[in-house]
Design a protein around this motif. Structure first.
Motif, PDB file in Angstrom:
ATOM      1  N   VAL A 128       0.854  -1.202   0.000  1.00  0.00           N
ATOM      2  CA  VAL A 128       0.000   0.000   0.000  1.00  0.00           C
ATOM      3  C   VAL A 128       0.888   1.249   0.000  1.00  0.00           C
ATOM      4  N   GLN A 129       1.884   1.262   0.898  1.00  0.00           N
ATOM      5  CA  GLN A 129       2.760   2.443   1.015  1.00  0.00           C
ATOM      6  C   GLN A 129       3.560   2.699  -0.266  1.00  0.00           C
ATOM      7  N   LEU A 167      -7.739 -10.692   0.087  1.00  0.00           N
ATOM      8  CA  LEU A 167      -6.898 -10.784   1.294  1.00  0.00           C
ATOM      9  C   LEU A 167      -6.627  -9.397   1.868  1.00  0.00           C
ATOM     10  N   ILE A 168      -6.387  -8.426   0.988  1.00  0.00           N
ATOM     11  CA  ILE A 168      -6.162  -7.045   1.449  1.00  0.00           C
ATOM     12  C   ILE A 168      -7.407  -6.557   2.199  1.00  0.00           C
ATOM     13  N   ALA A 169      -8.581  -6.807   1.587  1.00  0.00           N
ATOM     14  CA  ALA A 169      -9.836  -6.339   2.195  1.00  0.00           C
ATOM     15  C   ALA A 169     -10.093  -7.040   3.524  1.00  0.00           C
ATOM     16  N   ALA A 170      -9.690  -8.310   3.632  1.00  0.00           N
ATOM     17  CA  ALA A 170      -9.932  -9.061   4.875  1.00  0.00           C
ATOM     18  C   ALA A 170      -8.952  -8.657   5.971  1.00  0.00           C
ATOM     19  N   LEU A 171      -7.696  -8.353   5.588  1.00  0.00           N
ATOM     20  CA  LEU A 171      -6.644  -8.144   6.606  1.00  0.00           C
ATOM     21  C   LEU A 171      -6.337  -6.676   6.895  1.00  0.00           C
ATOM     22  N   GLU A 172      -6.401  -5.817   5.869  1.00  0.00           N
ATOM     23  CA  GLU A 172      -5.955  -4.419   6.050  1.00  0.00           C
ATOM     24  C   GLU A 172      -6.854  -3.452   5.286  1.00  0.00           C
ATOM     25  N   LEU A 173      -8.173  -3.592   5.493  1.00  0.00           N
ATOM     26  CA  LEU A 173      -9.107  -2.789   4.700  1.00  0.00           C
ATOM     27  C   LEU A 173      -8.949  -1.295   4.968  1.00  0.00           C
ATOM     28  N   VAL A 174      -8.781  -0.946   6.210  1.00  0.00           N
ATOM     29  CA  VAL A 174      -8.693   0.483   6.558  1.00  0.00           C
ATOM     30  C   VAL A 174      -7.477   1.119   5.882  1.00  0.00           C
ATOM     31  N   THR A 175      -6.323   0.416   5.929  1.00  0.00           N
ATOM     32  CA  THR A 175      -5.088   0.955   5.333  1.00  0.00           C
ATOM     33  C   THR A 175      -5.260   1.157   3.829  1.00  0.00           C
ATOM     34  N   ALA A 176      -5.951   0.219   3.173  1.00  0.00           N
ATOM     35  CA  ALA A 176      -6.010   0.235   1.706  1.00  0.00           C
ATOM     36  C   ALA A 176      -7.241   0.964   1.166  1.00  0.00           C
ATOM     37  N   GLU A 177      -8.158   1.313   2.081  1.00  0.00           N
ATOM     38  CA  GLU A 177      -9.466   1.856   1.695  1.00  0.00           C
ATOM     39  C   GLU A 177      -9.384   2.977   0.637  1.00  0.00           C
ATOM     40  N   LYS A 178      -8.566   3.964   0.922  1.00  0.00           N
ATOM     41  CA  LYS A 178      -8.473   5.139   0.031  1.00  0.00           C
ATOM     42  C   LYS A 178      -8.003   4.735  -1.367  1.00  0.00           C
ATOM     43  N   ILE A 220     -16.614  -8.383  -2.834  1.00  0.00           N
ATOM     44  CA  ILE A 220     -17.690  -7.423  -2.497  1.00  0.00           C
ATOM     45  C   ILE A 220     -18.075  -7.578  -1.015  1.00  0.00           C
ATOM     46  N   CYS A 221     -18.225  -8.840  -0.580  1.00  0.00           N
ATOM     47  CA  CYS A 221     -18.610  -9.088   0.815  1.00  0.00           C
ATOM     48  C   CYS A 221     -17.568  -8.516   1.786  1.00  0.00           C
ATOM     49  N   ALA A 222     -16.282  -8.579   1.380  1.00  0.00           N
ATOM     50  CA  ALA A 222     -15.225  -8.057   2.266  1.00  0.00           C
ATOM     51  C   ALA A 222     -15.211  -6.528   2.248  1.00  0.00           C
ATOM     52  N   LEU A 223     -15.493  -5.948   1.083  1.00  0.00           N
ATOM     53  CA  LEU A 223     -15.388  -4.482   0.951  1.00  0.00           C
ATOM     54  C   LEU A 223     -16.454  -3.740   1.743  1.00  0.00           C
ATOM     55  N   ILE A 224     -17.615  -4.387   1.981  1.00  0.00           N
ATOM     56  CA  ILE A 224     -18.676  -3.628   2.658  1.00  0.00           C
ATOM     57  C   ILE A 224     -18.372  -3.415   4.140  1.00  0.00           C
ATOM     58  N   GLY A 225     -17.211  -3.907   4.578  1.00  0.00           N
ATOM     59  CA  GLY A 225     -16.749  -3.571   5.931  1.00  0.00           C
ATOM     60  C   GLY A 225     -16.220  -2.146   5.995  1.00  0.00           C
ATOM     61  N   SER A 226     -16.071  -1.495   4.842  1.00  0.00           N
ATOM     62  CA  SER A 226     -15.576  -0.103   4.820  1.00  0.00           C
ATOM     63  C   SER A 226     -16.738   0.810   4.452  1.00  0.00           C
ATOM     64  N   PRO A 243     -17.039   4.050   3.228  1.00  0.00           N
ATOM     65  CA  PRO A 243     -17.105   4.676   1.890  1.00  0.00           C
ATOM     66  C   PRO A 243     -17.299   3.646   0.764  1.00  0.00           C
ATOM     67  N   LEU A 244     -16.673   2.476   0.899  1.00  0.00           N
ATOM     68  CA  LEU A 244     -16.798   1.468  -0.169  1.00  0.00           C
ATOM     69  C   LEU A 244     -18.202   0.851  -0.149  1.00  0.00           C
ATOM     70  N   GLN A 245     -18.752   0.718   1.085  1.00  0.00           N
ATOM     71  CA  GLN A 245     -20.115   0.159   1.186  1.00  0.00           C
ATOM     72  C   GLN A 245     -21.110   1.094   0.500  1.00  0.00           C
ATOM     73  N   LYS A 246     -20.904   2.411   0.674  1.00  0.00           N
ATOM     74  CA  LYS A 246     -21.794   3.391   0.035  1.00  0.00           C
ATOM     75  C   LYS A 246     -21.742   3.234  -1.486  1.00  0.00           C
TER      76      LYS A 246
END
Length: 607
Positions: free
Chosen positions: A487-488, A516-527, A559-565, A567-570
């Protein structure tokens, strides 16, 4: 000069009122003048209009026919005379003369036709139209077994004529192949191997024909391999060896012939050449070393020939090739590494080689080429390591031998072929090796270089392999640290783009890594996921009927993993996913249909 002009005048008159003697005298005069200055005499002959006269003199009954054909052969040595010979209508009577029994007439006729065909499209067409090639091939067949000097001379001329007739012309070469000229030429070579001129003509004819695919199938049914190897063993001169090499190289592209050449003992000849030339700095020797070692590598491209020479890793040929790797000759290092890459084409060979210390030899070789190294050697050594890393049992052994570190020294390389093999080797090494994948995935220098290469638009191979390695680092390590490093370094957008690849395997690898990114580090990768428009891409993949079942399945998991975020859920809610997914509940693939039901429930709950 006066004599020549007189002779030309007489020739034109002679046509109406001639005695054989006066005609002979004129022709002798022309031959003499041609011997002294061919070009100038030819020009005068052309201007005088005598060529048309020759057409009427070319009759089997005339005692002057051989001389006339000889004069035509001499003038046709000049490029500017070939078309005039065709225009004067000389080809049909010359081709007719091929049916006569007189050896001198046949010899001069063969020369005349051969010279007119040399580099002349019009000449070849005219001979083709008159059916000349067929008659000459028949002559070759009937004369093939005769070893008297006159017959051998005639055979040499006829081979040369066919060579000039078909040189660099695929259509005419195919025509000769269909006439069955190849078995005849191979037989010729076997019977007349003591005759240097005829042997040379056969070799040039083979070189001509061997480029065509259809010829290789015919050659494979003859004993060409045996004959060429036998001939090769007798040669001392560099030029003669070179001629045989020029035939061997295209023929050795055929797997059946590869095996025949190995069985005929070519490999031993090649190894001997390498031994004799390796320490020489003579130009001819350097050329021979390159040709012999290149041909050796080519023979190893056939599965059967390669396995025969490997002999379970005990073969003397395999052992000799191993000794090339530490050599001081770049050419031998290259051939040695390429040979190992070719031997490493099945798991059994790879496992045997790794267990017997080949990896260290290749790493030592790479070490010698880190600074200002030879790019072809780097590429070949990396190819060998990549192939050796394919069997599962070899990966851990190669990692503990330090292969990853050795390969990483080439991260600075600006050469796409080296970059491509480096990426492939690392990807093979970390397959299902979690610890190694984590270690490499946390290597910021590596990850930054991968992200840079993901944009190498000019080099699709490097770009594809970089994307695949980024994804592999995540998939095999399942590590939060690795995801954070990627991500960095700005790698997320490339993984999202990879999900739209035209190759299903790459799409799939990208989707699994993103899940895997969405399951483990969604907040970091969200943007980054939002900026890369991942949700829109997933909507497109699910709506597209052409998407493979595994792509649809993994897109829904993601999709199921992304709705934990939030902005992505919106974004998911705003794009009417439910409509697309409810259609997939009746998908013919059960796994896709089940995942569609689960995803629909998740989305319904979240909304």
């Amino acid at each position: 000069a006066d004599n020549l002009s007189d002779a030309l005048k007489k020739l034109k008159i002679t046509m109406t009122d001639s005695t054989a003697d006066s005609l002979e005298g004129c022709l002798d005069c022309l031959l003499q003048a041609l011997a002294q200055n061919n070009m100038e005499t030819s020009e005068k002959i052309q201007k005088s209009g005598v060529l048309q006269v020759f057409a009427t003199l070319l009759t089997p009954q005339s005692s002057c026919t051989a001389k006339v054909a000889n004069i035509i052969a001499e003038v046709a040595r000049n490029e500017f005379m070939r078309n005039p010979c065709v225009d004067a209508g000389l080809i049909p009577p010359l081709v007719q003369l091929l049916n006569c029994k007189d050896q001198e007439v046949l010899l001069q006729t063969g020369r005349a036709l051969g010279n007119i065909c040399y580099d002349s499209h019009e000449g070849r067409n005219a001979v083709d139209h008159a059916g000349g090639a067929h008659i000459v091939v028949d002559h070759l067949r009937s004369l093939c077994s005769k070893t008297d000097p006159a017959s051998e001379k005639l055979l040499t001329v006829f081979c040369g004529m066919l060579m000039n007739y078909s040189n660099e012309n695929d259509t005419l070469q195919s025509q000769l192949i269909n006439m069955g000229v190849i078995p005849t030429l191979v037989k010729l070579l076997g019977i007349h191997c003591q005759n240097a001129a005829l042997t040379e003509m056969c070799l040039v004819a083979f070189g001509n024909l061997a480029e065509l695919e259809s010829s290789k199938e015919q050659f494979a049914y003859t004993n060409i391999a045996e004959e060429l190897v036998k001939l090769f063993k007798k040669q001392i001169e560099h030029d003669k060896k070179e001629m045989i090499f020029e035939v061997l190289a295209p023929l050795a592209e055929n797997d059946v012939i590869k095996l025949q050449l190995v069985e005929a003992g070519l490999v031993e000849c090649l190894l001997e050449i390498v031994q004799k030339t390796v320490d020489s700095d003579k130009e001819d020797d350097i050329a021979e070393l390159k040709t012999a070692s290149d041909l050796m590598v080519l023979l190893l491209l056939g599965d059967e020939s390669m396995q025969k020479l490997f002999e379970g890793g005990k073969g003397s040929v395999f052992q000799r090739v191993l000794s090339w790797i530490p050599s001081n000759s770049h050419q031998l290092q290259l051939a040695g590494a390429l040979a190992i890459a070719n031997f490493a084409r099945n798991d059994g060979n790879c496992i045997h080689m790794v267990d017997n210390g080949i990896v260290q030899k290749l790493m030592d070789l790479l070490d010698r080429h880190v600074e200002d190294g030879n790019v072809t050697v780097q590429h070949a050594a990396l190819s060998a390591l990549r192939n050796l890393a394919i069997p599962v049992v070899n990966k851990a052994k190669m990692l503990s031998a330090g292969v990853a570190e050795a390969v990483l020294k080439f991260l600075r390389s600006e050469m796409p072929p080296v970059q491509f093999k480096l990426l492939g080797t690392l990807r093979m090494l970390i397959d299902a090796q979690a610890e190694a994948a984590e270690q490499l995935g946390k290597n910021v220098k590596l990850v930054e270089r991968l992200v840079e290469w993901c944009e190498a638009k000019d080099h699709a191979g490097v770009m594809g392999e970089s994307n695949r390695l980024l994804s592999a680092l995540i998939r095999h390590s399942k590590s939060k640290d690795v995801i954070r490093t990627i991500v960095q370094s700005g790698g997320i957008k490339h993984l999202v783009t990879m999900a739209t690849s035209e190759h299903v395997i790459m799409q799939n690898e990208a989707l699994v890594a993103l899940a895997l990114i969405a399951a483990l580090e969604l907040v970091t990768a969200e943007k980054d996921l939002e900026n890369a428009q991942l949700v829109q891409i997933l909507h497109r993949l699910l709506s597209d009927d052409r998407s493979a079942p595994e792509i649809k399945y993994n897109s829904m998991v993601l999709i199921c993993a992304l709705i934990g975020s939030e902005p992505l859920q919106k974004e998911v809610q705003s794009m009417a996913f439910l409509e697309v997914i409810s259609k997939l509940r009746s998908h013919e693939n059960k796994t896709v249909a089940q995942q569609a039901s689960l995803t629909e429930q998740r989305l319904a709950v979240e909304s």
